[in-house]
Write an enzyme that holds these catalytic residues in place. Structure first.
Site, PDB file in Angstrom:
ATOM      1  N   THR A 160       0.840  -1.189   0.000  1.00 43.16           N
ATOM      2  CA  THR A 160       0.000   0.000   0.000  1.00 43.16           C
ATOM      3  C   THR A 160       0.880   1.246   0.000  1.00 43.16           C
ATOM      4  O   THR A 160       1.869   1.319   0.734  1.00 43.16           O
ATOM      5  CB  THR A 160      -0.907   0.006   1.245  1.00 43.16           C
ATOM      6  OG1 THR A 160      -1.717  -1.168   1.244  1.00 43.16           O
ATOM      7  CG2 THR A 160      -1.806   1.227   1.252  1.00 43.16           C
ATOM      8  N   GLU A 244      -1.028  -2.061  14.198  1.00 47.57           N
ATOM      9  CA  GLU A 244      -1.557  -2.240  12.848  1.00 47.57           C
ATOM     10  C   GLU A 244      -2.912  -2.939  12.885  1.00 47.57           C
ATOM     11  O   GLU A 244      -3.839  -2.579  12.154  1.00 47.57           O
ATOM     12  CB  GLU A 244      -0.580  -3.041  11.997  1.00 47.57           C
ATOM     13  CG  GLU A 244      -1.071  -3.268  10.573  1.00 47.57           C
ATOM     14  CD  GLU A 244      -0.092  -4.037   9.703  1.00 47.57           C
ATOM     15  OE1 GLU A 244      -0.444  -4.354   8.548  1.00 47.57           O
ATOM     16  OE2 GLU A 244       1.035  -4.326  10.186  1.00 47.57           O
ATOM     17  N   GLY A 341     -30.648  -5.033  -3.613  1.00 44.83           N
ATOM     18  CA  GLY A 341     -31.089  -5.746  -4.799  1.00 44.83           C
ATOM     19  C   GLY A 341     -30.085  -5.597  -5.939  1.00 44.83           C
ATOM     20  O   GLY A 341     -28.876  -5.518  -5.716  1.00 44.83           O
TER      21      GLY A 341
END
Length: 381
Positions: A160, A244, A341
């Site tokens: 990251t 973390e 939905g």
């Protein structure tokens, strides 16, 4: 139920964090998605507002608040906007900062932390390798001693901030004969010869974060870029994994709770067979269960936040908090997609993005299976 761990200072800080998110993040989300990264201006603004140096002493440009609850507040507000952005910021100010502050020499702190706090430097942590996953002790990246420093070779993946990081904390094996006790941490800086970034990884979710591969080919890293003690890198990492994992838990439940609230608003308005879909008994009972589960999980996470702030959160309790919050997050968001939905499967709806973004939380920061293994061992099993 009301949350009781925050005081007026935390509430005022939350208002500032929310204002930053509303002004600097929300209007640019489509840009971040298209570019698959968060641009530097966002980091600089966060630095200007003081969000990146919460754990950094004032003499190095931070605010040194000495209260983990402020970290949690910022993580929660960013997570309400995007789980992906929360991971980008979290790696920097919540995960990497303690490494620099706790392990850095005075010279290193003076060299790196002011720009770390201002957002001029973005940080990443290079632990995970293509063949390693959660097994940090088995890493293959190596560093061999040479005059004045070390020669680093290897690769990292799933990093990251890897696409733009100026400072990467890299774990490398320095003494193969010692196993886990032969690992050292190095700070690799942008521009070092032999340091290269691979492609931005094409992920299922978390599109906004620039997750990349990193490659090290005969990278010379001077002795003054060793972070902490030589051959004690594994211990340094283990000592900081609790933060973390609690940080991940904070983001997990904040993200899920926000999308659940939006889903409740949706089912009050969306009609089927002449009535709001939220009024159907099954949906009503389901939402009641989800809300209760979210609040119970939040209470557990809050307890862990306080424990961590008081330096009494154990590695095992951090593991419990991490895996359970990830499990509940995914359960809630899966149900939220169902309640939307067909629209829940459309990327233009936040619930669809949130559902995709959340799936990785059961894998990263130590997979949920590894967390359960740690808990089981602690039980003597």
């Amino acid at each position: 139920m009301d949350r009781v761990i925050f005081n007026e200072d935390h509430h005022a800080f939350r208002a500032s964090a929310k204002e930053y998110c509303d002004r600097s993040l929300v209007p640019r989300m489509e840009q971040f998605l298209d570019e698959r990264t968060v641009d530097r201006a966002v980091w600089l603004e966060a630095g200007k507002q003081g969000f990146l140096g919460l754990d950094v002493p004032e003499e190095y440009g931070g605010s040194s608040v000495g209260d983990y609850r402020f970290n949690a507040v910022f993580a929660e507000e960013v997570s309400k906007v995007s789980a992906s952005l929360s991971s980008c910021f979290g790696i920097h100010y919540d995960c990497a900062a303690p490494y620099f502050v706790d392990l850095g020499t005075e010279e290193q702190k003076q060299r790196w932390l002011p720009k770390f706090c201002s957002g001029e430097y973005v940080a990443a942590i290079g632990m995970t390798e293509p063949s390693g996953g959660s097994d940090l002790a088995a890493l293959k990246t190596s560093a061999k001693k040479t005059d004045g420093g070390w020669v680093l070779n290897g690769s990292k993946t799933f990093i990251t901030n890897g696409d733009m990081a100026d400072l990467v904390i890299v774990a490398a094996r320095t003494d193969p004969s010692k196993g886990a006790k032969g690992i050292t941490l190095f700070v690799v800086e942008e521009g070092m010869g032999g340091f290269a970034r691979g492609r931005k990884l094409d992920k299922v979710g978390q599109t906004e974060s620039g997750t990349s591969e990193l490659f090290f080919e005969d990278v010379f890293v001077a002795d003054d870029n060793v972070l902490g003690e030589v051959d004690r890198g594994f211990i340094h990492m283990m000592e900081r994994l609790a933060q973390e994992r609690i940080g991940a838990a904070v983001s997990n439940i904040a993200h899920a709770t926000q999308i659940l609230a939006e889903t409740i608003d949706y089912v009050k308005q969306r009609k089927a067979f002449g009535q709001p879909v939220g009024s159907f008994q099954y949906n009503k009972f389901l939402i009641a269960e989800l809300v209760t589960k979210a609040e119970v999980t939040q209470a557990y996470v809050d307890n862990a936040i306080v424990a961590h702030d008081e330096d009494r959160l154990s590695a095992v309790d951090a593991a419990k908090t991490k895996w359970w919050s990830a499990h509940v997050q995914n359960e809630i968001l899966d149900a939220c997609v169902q309640l939307h939905g067909g629209y829940g499967y459309m990327n233009e709806y936040r619930v669809a993005r949130a559902w995709r973004d959340a799936r990785v939380t059961k894998i990263w920061a130590g997979s949920n299976e590894i967390m359960k293994e740690l808990i089981g061992r602690d039980l003597g099993l």
